[in-house]
Design a protein around this motif. Structure first.
Motif, mmCIF file in Angstrom:
data_model
loop_
_atom_site.group_PDB
_atom_site.id
_atom_site.type_symbol
_atom_site.label_atom_id
_atom_site.label_comp_id
_atom_site.label_asym_id
_atom_site.label_seq_id
_atom_site.Cartn_x
_atom_site.Cartn_y
_atom_site.Cartn_z
ATOM 1 N N GLN A 80 0.775 -1.216 0.117
ATOM 2 C CA GLN A 80 0.036 0.203 -0.031
ATOM 3 C C GLN A 80 0.753 1.231 0.087
ATOM 4 N N VAL A 81 2.108 1.380 0.608
ATOM 5 C CA VAL A 81 2.949 2.360 0.646
ATOM 6 C C VAL A 81 4.328 2.152 0.106
ATOM 7 N N CYS A 82 4.608 2.913 -0.846
ATOM 8 C CA CYS A 82 5.925 2.775 -1.482
ATOM 9 C C CYS A 82 6.887 3.926 -1.038
ATOM 10 N N ALA A 83 7.935 3.655 -1.240
ATOM 11 C CA ALA A 83 9.111 4.734 -0.770
ATOM 12 C C ALA A 83 8.732 6.109 -1.716
ATOM 13 N N SER A 84 8.850 7.141 -0.787
ATOM 14 C CA SER A 84 8.401 8.398 -1.562
ATOM 15 C C SER A 84 9.520 9.250 -2.244
ATOM 16 N N VAL A 85 10.928 8.434 -1.923
ATOM 17 C CA VAL A 85 12.056 9.053 -2.442
ATOM 18 C C VAL A 85 12.823 7.897 -3.252
ATOM 19 N N SER A 86 13.245 8.231 -4.462
ATOM 20 C CA SER A 86 14.139 7.253 -5.026
ATOM 21 C C SER A 86 15.526 7.828 -5.230
ATOM 22 N N SER A 87 16.612 7.131 -4.930
ATOM 23 C CA SER A 87 17.869 7.557 -5.084
ATOM 24 C C SER A 87 18.252 7.796 -6.237
ATOM 25 N N GLU A 88 17.635 7.351 -7.414
ATOM 26 C CA GLU A 88 17.883 7.417 -8.679
ATOM 27 C C GLU A 88 17.168 8.516 -9.481
ATOM 28 N N SER A 89 16.024 9.179 -8.707
ATOM 29 C CA SER A 89 15.456 10.249 -9.443
ATOM 30 C C SER A 89 16.225 11.585 -9.668
ATOM 31 N N VAL A 90 15.862 12.367 -10.699
ATOM 32 C CA VAL A 90 16.417 13.329 -10.992
ATOM 33 C C VAL A 90 16.534 14.478 -9.931
ATOM 34 N N ASN A 91 15.526 14.581 -9.134
ATOM 35 C CA ASN A 91 15.695 15.340 -7.712
ATOM 36 C C ASN A 91 16.619 15.077 -7.047
ATOM 37 N N MET A 92 16.565 13.618 -6.590
ATOM 38 C CA MET A 92 17.602 13.255 -5.714
ATOM 39 C C MET A 92 19.090 13.603 -6.195
ATOM 40 N N THR A 93 19.302 13.137 -7.639
ATOM 41 C CA THR A 93 20.733 13.384 -8.053
ATOM 42 C C THR A 93 20.839 15.064 -8.115
ATOM 43 N N GLU A 94 20.098 15.794 -8.150
ATOM 44 C CA GLU A 94 20.354 17.265 -8.051
ATOM 45 C C GLU A 94 20.717 17.627 -6.582
ATOM 46 N N LEU A 95 19.799 16.911 -5.839
ATOM 47 C CA LEU A 95 19.964 17.225 -4.136
ATOM 48 C C LEU A 95 21.614 16.876 -3.755
ATOM 49 N N LEU A 96 21.863 15.688 -4.430
ATOM 50 C CA LEU A 96 23.230 14.940 -4.072
ATOM 51 C C LEU A 96 24.350 16.063 -4.463
ATOM 52 N N GLN A 97 24.200 16.423 -5.575
ATOM 53 C CA GLN A 97 25.099 17.483 -6.296
ATOM 54 C C GLN A 97 25.084 18.700 -5.487
ATOM 55 N N TRP A 98 24.146 19.270 -5.199
ATOM 56 C CA TRP A 98 23.907 20.375 -4.620
ATOM 57 C C TRP A 98 24.772 20.270 -3.043
ATOM 58 N N ASN A 99 24.557 19.166 -2.601
ATOM 59 C CA ASN A 99 24.892 18.972 -1.139
ATOM 60 C C ASN A 99 26.514 18.672 -1.381
ATOM 61 N N GLU A 100 27.121 18.079 -2.330
ATOM 62 C CA GLU A 100 28.357 17.935 -2.536
ATOM 63 C C GLU A 100 29.011 19.381 -2.864
ATOM 64 N N LEU A 101 28.461 20.256 -3.439
ATOM 65 C CA LEU A 101 29.023 21.701 -3.824
ATOM 66 C C LEU A 101 28.875 22.508 -2.584
ATOM 67 N N TYR A 102 27.688 22.481 -1.756
ATOM 68 C CA TYR A 102 27.525 23.676 -0.711
ATOM 69 C C TYR A 102 27.092 23.033 0.774
ATOM 70 N N GLY A 103 26.954 21.699 0.741
ATOM 71 C CA GLY A 103 26.431 21.322 2.080
ATOM 72 C C GLY A 103 27.757 21.142 2.916
ATOM 73 N N GLY A 104 27.590 20.668 4.049
ATOM 74 C CA GLY A 104 28.782 20.590 5.021
ATOM 75 C C GLY A 104 29.659 19.315 4.574
ATOM 76 N N GLY A 105 30.873 19.807 4.613
ATOM 77 C CA GLY A 105 32.110 18.681 4.087
ATOM 78 C C GLY A 105 31.817 18.778 2.482
ATOM 79 N N GLY A 106 31.260 19.857 1.837
ATOM 80 C CA GLY A 106 31.453 19.948 0.531
ATOM 81 C C GLY A 106 32.496 20.984 -0.139
ATOM 82 N N SER A 107 32.183 21.557 -1.096
ATOM 83 C CA SER A 107 33.338 22.391 -1.789
ATOM 84 C C SER A 107 33.637 23.621 -0.785
ATOM 85 N N ARG A 108 33.001 23.801 0.359
ATOM 86 C CA ARG A 108 33.016 25.013 0.909
ATOM 87 C C ARG A 108 34.709 24.830 1.824
#
Length: 117
Positions: A80-108
């Motif tokens: 009845q309930v599926c995962a709301s997030v897919s690690s392979e979705s476009v949004n997740m990929t963009e979020l991971l890229q943003w986190n790598e650039l600007y998140g803690g431990g990223g390019s800062r």
């Protein structure tokens, strides 16, 4: 960014969510945690709500008629309930890229800015 919980953390989340529930002896939270790959804590809570929908409502005179949750109940809720997030979705990929650039431990920490006055 907080990543999706791994199987061990999903099991811990399930223990907290289901702490007050009567579970049948055939329920193995480790197995349930493994079948809920890519589920967030919120997804697990929604799955618990689907479990509650599958159970009969409590009797006003007593709760002797309410059966414990079984593994079949968890399988039904999983359908009845599926995962709301897919690690392979476009949004997740963009979020991971943003986190790598600007998140803690990223390019800062990798790049130094210099200002000239």
């Amino acid at each position: 960014m907080v990543n999706l919980p791994d199987a061990a953390n999903r099991e811990n989340i399930l223990k907290v969510i289901l702490a007050k529930e009567d579970l049948s002896s055939d329920v193995d939270l480790d197995s349930i945690a493994n079948m809920t790959d890519e589920y967030s804590g919120s997804d697990l809570k929604e799955q618990a709500a689907a479990l509650a929908d599958g159970k009969p409502p409590p009797d006003l005179c007593g709760s002797a008629d309410i059966r414990p949750l079984s593994t079949d109940d968890f399988r039904f809720a999983h359908e009845q309930v599926c995962a709301s997030v897919s690690s392979e979705s476009v949004n997740m990929t963009e979020l991971l890229q943003w986190n790598e650039l600007y998140g803690g431990g990223g390019s800062r920490r990798k790049k130094f800015l210099s200002y000239f006055m």
